[in-house]
Design an enzyme around this catalytic site. Structure first.
Site, PDB file in Angstrom:
ATOM      1  N   ALA A 133      31.169  36.578  61.932  1.00 18.14           N
ATOM      2  CA  ALA A 133      30.597  35.795  60.811  1.00 18.14           C
ATOM      3  C   ALA A 133      30.796  36.469  59.454  1.00 18.14           C
ATOM      4  O   ALA A 133      30.084  37.506  59.501  1.00 18.14           O
ATOM      5  CB  ALA A 133      29.086  35.375  60.957  1.00 18.14           C
ATOM      6  N   ARG A 271      61.019  49.078  27.597  1.00 13.82           N
ATOM      7  CA  ARG A 271      62.224  48.532  28.304  1.00 13.82           C
ATOM      8  C   ARG A 271      63.109  47.791  27.296  1.00 13.82           C
ATOM      9  O   ARG A 271      62.520  46.803  26.971  1.00 13.82           O
ATOM     10  CB  ARG A 271      61.699  47.727  29.468  1.00 13.82           C
ATOM     11  N   GLN A 339      55.820  41.340  37.724  1.00 14.36           N
ATOM     12  CA  GLN A 339      57.215  40.619  37.469  1.00 14.36           C
ATOM     13  C   GLN A 339      57.753  40.817  36.221  1.00 14.36           C
ATOM     14  O   GLN A 339      58.920  41.068  36.098  1.00 14.36           O
ATOM     15  CB  GLN A 339      56.816  38.880  37.339  1.00 14.36           C
ATOM     16  N   HIS A 341      57.783  43.750  34.809  1.00  9.30           N
ATOM     17  CA  HIS A 341      58.391  45.107  35.292  1.00  9.30           C
ATOM     18  C   HIS A 341      59.805  45.056  35.949  1.00  9.30           C
ATOM     19  O   HIS A 341      60.689  45.956  36.205  1.00  9.30           O
ATOM     20  CB  HIS A 341      57.426  45.932  36.151  1.00  9.30           C
ATOM     21  N   GLY A 342      60.154  43.728  36.536  1.00 12.30           N
ATOM     22  CA  GLY A 342      61.496  43.391  37.143  1.00 12.30           C
ATOM     23  C   GLY A 342      61.408  44.298  38.448  1.00 12.30           C
ATOM     24  O   GLY A 342      60.268  44.506  38.981  1.00 12.30           O
ATOM     25  N   GLU A 366      32.464  40.035  48.811  1.00 11.30           N
ATOM     26  CA  GLU A 366      31.214  39.449  48.405  1.00 11.30           C
ATOM     27  C   GLU A 366      30.997  37.715  48.158  1.00 11.30           C
ATOM     28  O   GLU A 366      30.640  37.278  47.181  1.00 11.30           O
ATOM     29  CB  GLU A 366      30.652  40.230  46.985  1.00 11.30           C
TER      30      GLU A 366
HETATM   31  C1  LIG Z   1      27.167  30.293  51.095  1.00 14.52           C
HETATM   32  C2  LIG Z   1      25.759  30.744  51.193  1.00 14.52           C
HETATM   33  C3  LIG Z   1      25.238  31.018  49.698  1.00 14.52           C
HETATM   34  C4  LIG Z   1      24.770  30.006  52.064  1.00 14.52           C
HETATM   35  O1  LIG Z   1      23.647  30.524  51.732  1.00 14.52           O
HETATM   36  P1  LIG Z   1      22.282  29.702  52.673  1.00 14.52           P
HETATM   37  O2  LIG Z   1      22.238  28.142  52.482  1.00 14.52           O
HETATM   38  O3  LIG Z   1      22.155  30.292  53.822  1.00 14.52           O
HETATM   39  O4  LIG Z   1      20.940  30.011  51.560  1.00 14.52           O
HETATM   40  P2  LIG Z   1      20.065  29.408  51.002  1.00 14.52           P
HETATM   41  O5  LIG Z   1      19.407  28.752  51.899  1.00 14.52           O
HETATM   42  O6  LIG Z   1      20.703  28.806  49.845  1.00 14.52           O
HETATM   43  O7  LIG Z   1      19.196  30.565  50.429  1.00 14.52           O
HETATM   44  C5  LIG Z   1      18.415  31.524  51.372  1.00 14.52           C
HETATM   45  C6  LIG Z   1      17.373  32.032  50.746  1.00 14.52           C
HETATM   46  O8  LIG Z   1      17.907  33.060  49.726  1.00 14.52           O
HETATM   47  C7  LIG Z   1      17.293  32.964  48.547  1.00 14.52           C
HETATM   48  N1  LIG Z   1      18.614  33.005  47.585  1.00 14.52           N
HETATM   49  C8  LIG Z   1      19.864  32.532  47.609  1.00 14.52           C
HETATM   50  N2  LIG Z   1      20.502  33.093  46.452  1.00 14.52           N
HETATM   51  C9  LIG Z   1      19.582  33.586  45.841  1.00 14.52           C
HETATM   52  C10 LIG Z   1      19.512  34.352  44.525  1.00 14.52           C
HETATM   53  N3  LIG Z   1      20.875  34.242  43.682  1.00 14.52           N
HETATM   54  N4  LIG Z   1      18.656  35.078  43.946  1.00 14.52           N
HETATM   55  C11 LIG Z   1      17.540  35.025  44.642  1.00 14.52           C
HETATM   56  N5  LIG Z   1      17.282  34.570  45.849  1.00 14.52           N
HETATM   57  C12 LIG Z   1      18.413  33.818  46.220  1.00 14.52           C
HETATM   58  C13 LIG Z   1      16.958  31.393  48.393  1.00 14.52           C
HETATM   59  O9  LIG Z   1      15.940  31.124  47.459  1.00 14.52           O
HETATM   60  C14 LIG Z   1      16.487  31.187  49.923  1.00 14.52           C
HETATM   61  O10 LIG Z   1      15.049  31.775  49.996  1.00 14.52           O
HETATM   62  P3  LIG Z   1      13.835  30.964  50.157  1.00 14.52           P
HETATM   63  O11 LIG Z   1      14.090  30.480  51.623  1.00 14.52           O
HETATM   64  O12 LIG Z   1      13.729  29.888  49.227  1.00 14.52           O
HETATM   65  O13 LIG Z   1      12.809  32.021  50.342  1.00 14.52           O
HETATM   66  C15 LIG Z   1      25.824  32.188  51.839  1.00 14.52           C
HETATM   67  O14 LIG Z   1      25.907  32.236  53.231  1.00 14.52           O
HETATM   68  C16 LIG Z   1      26.561  33.235  51.393  1.00 14.52           C
HETATM   69  O15 LIG Z   1      26.579  33.535  50.026  1.00 14.52           O
HETATM   70  N6  LIG Z   1      27.721  33.451  52.140  1.00 14.52           N
HETATM   71  C17 LIG Z   1      28.871  34.300  51.512  1.00 14.52           C
HETATM   72  C18 LIG Z   1      28.466  35.618  52.101  1.00 14.52           C
HETATM   73  C19 LIG Z   1      29.153  36.832  51.453  1.00 14.52           C
HETATM   74  O16 LIG Z   1      29.359  36.860  50.103  1.00 14.52           O
HETATM   75  N7  LIG Z   1      29.604  37.692  52.217  1.00 14.52           N
HETATM   76  C20 LIG Z   1      30.082  38.884  51.450  1.00 14.52           C
HETATM   77  C21 LIG Z   1      29.692  40.185  52.296  1.00 14.52           C
HETATM   78  S1  LIG Z   1      29.567  41.469  51.649  1.00 14.52           S
HETATM   79  C22 LIG Z   1      31.074  42.047  51.452  1.00 14.52           C
HETATM   80  O17 LIG Z   1      31.881  41.270  51.500  1.00 14.52           O
HETATM   81  C23 LIG Z   1      31.383  43.403  51.035  1.00 14.52           C
HETATM   82  C24 LIG Z   1      31.215  44.306  52.294  1.00 14.52           C
HETATM   83  S2  LIG Z   1      31.233  45.890  51.432  1.00 14.52           S
HETATM   84  O18 LIG Z   1      32.226  46.343  50.688  1.00 14.52           O
HETATM   85  O19 LIG Z   1      30.432  46.875  52.371  1.00 14.52           O
END
Ligand SMILES: CC(C)(COP(=O)(O)OP(=O)(O)OC[C@H]1O[C@@H](n2cnc3c(N)ncnc32)[C@H](O)[C@@H]1OP(=O)(O)O)[C@@H](O)C(=O)NCCC(=O)NCCSC(=O)CCS(=O)O
Length: 381
Positions: A133, A271, A339, A341-342, A366
């Protein structure tokens, strides 16, 4: 970037940007191409930026940080990305731990961990994504079971930047499987402790400077005082962090796109074809115009989103717009630069093929471009 892009920056913002640009150009960019080949961890380069305060940007002075604003942070990330996108990823993921601790940690946790993060002595990793996931954050399974004065963590974490090099990790784990989004919590974990295992370091398309690991947590025991904030509060904390992080990734994409534009401009002026520099060819100059427009618009929208963050105005939509727009245009700008830069663009003698590889993941991590559209669409409903 044209001079007008800096018109509304404060003196301090310009100073931080210029300081980041100087160290990026003199220390990070000079070793970037070699690092792309060797995949070496940039110890010396991290030390140099750490000495200037860039490893604790979002941490206040009292905890050893430099207390920068989010705008200043994004300006620095753009500069590091223009030099080496993978280096910017390391710095960004690392800084996101400081931000998380500032938001939610106890005073004791802050005093214990922030100075070592801010100095760069401990590199930070955030363990979120799992093999089954990525986008579906609610489906994470890594568990944290309370056992007396400890929690026992078990699970697999995938695509973990800095995971193999970290001195401190934050892990999102399920503390109450029945409670859904309210049943996940954040924990501080020492990567040197038993039960934190680097299962593999991935071989990947680009950003070779940034090491990406799969981490297995096997009966990893952490003291109960390593829980960050309240039990069950980890999910919203993480969503808020991802949202802010998207603005920084947008800044990173702009940095790479700007570097590609600058490389294409240099090449087009140098170039010659048909007895004149190719920049005189209308087709080439129109491509460059298009690239410059996209880079400037993305840069300014990133600053807009970052200013909303600094003003504490909810901006999940703007953060997603910044990331979506910047990462999509950055890929196109880098591709056009190659592109123009060919055949030379396809060679490692020029930096543009590296920019193309490095920038691609900005549309994925992210939150993928589809996830950004989902968040934007939700905000319109
Ligand atoms: C797609 C999703 C946004 C879906 O999320 P959900 O539907 O599960 O979330 P919500 O029910 O909307 O929110 C849950 C909860 O969080 C609060 N919330 C949400 N957004 C914010 C915000 N911007 N600021 C503050 N609070 C926020 C919201 O109010 C809810 O709280 P309450 O229940 O009301 O208390 C989500 O699944 C999603 O973002 N998916 C993408 C995941 C992602 O970005 N993954 C990347 C992983 S990190 C990475 O890639 C880098 C790795 S690294 O380099 O090591």
């Amino acid at each position: 970037m044209s001079d007008t892009s800096a018109v509304f920056l404060s003196e301090q913002e310009v100073m931080i940007r210029d300081s980041a640009r100087k160290v990026a150009n003199e220390v990070v960019a000079t070793t970037a191409a070699a690092r792309d080949q060797s995949q070496a961890w940039p110890n010396d380069e991290l030390k140099s930026v750490g000495e200037l305060g860039f490893m604790g940007m979002l941490v206040p002075d009292e905890y050893g940080g430099s207390g920068a604003s989010f705008v200043e942070y994004c300006l620095a990330i753009e500069e590091f990305a223009a030099a080496d996108a993978g280096f910017a990823t390391i710095v960004h993921v690392h800084n996101s731990l400081g931000l998380t601790l500032m938001w939610s940690a106890s005073e004791e946790q802050k005093r214990k961990h922030l100075p070592k993060l801010a100095s760069g002595e401990h590199i930070g990793a955030f363990l979120l994504t799992e093999p089954h996931a990525g986008s579906d954050t609610a489906a994470f399974r890594t568990s944290a079971r309370r056992d007396g004065t400890e929690y026992i963590l078990n699970g697999s974490k995938q695509f973990i930047s800095n995971g193999s090099e970290a001195g401190l990790a934050i892990v999102l784990a399920v503390t109450d499987p029945a409670a859904g989004k309210r049943g996940k919590s954040l924990f501080l974990v020492d990567p040197k402790q038993p039960g934190y295992e680097v299962a593999r370091v991935e071989s990947k398309y680009g950003q070779h400077t940034a090491h990406l690991a799969q981490i297995e947590l096997k009966d990893c025991r952490v003291p109960a005082e390593n829980l960050i904030g309240a039990e069950g509060a980890g999910y919203p904390q993480t969503m808020a962090l991802l949202s802010h992080g998207r603005v920084a990734i947008a800044a990173q994409a702009v940095g790479v796109a700007r570097a590609a534009l600058e490389a294409a401009l240099r090449y087009a002026k140098d170039r010659e074809a048909y007895s004149a520099p190719i920049i005189n060819l209308q087709a080439v100059s129109f491509d460059l115009a298009d690239m410059a427009m996209h880079v400037e618009v993305a840069h300014n929208y990133v600053l807009h989103a970052a200013r909303l963050v600094d003003a504490n105005i909810p901006c999940a939509k703007e953060a997603s717009m910044a990331k979506l727009f910047a990462s999509e245009i950055a890929e196109k700008v880098c591709s056009t630069a190659l592109q123009l830069h060919g055949g030379y663009g396809y060679l490692k003698d020029f930096p543009v093929e590296r920019y193309c590889r490095d920038v691609r993941v900005c549309k994925i991590y992210e939150g993928t471009s589809h996830i950004q559209k989902l968040i934007i669409a939700r905000s319109l409903a």
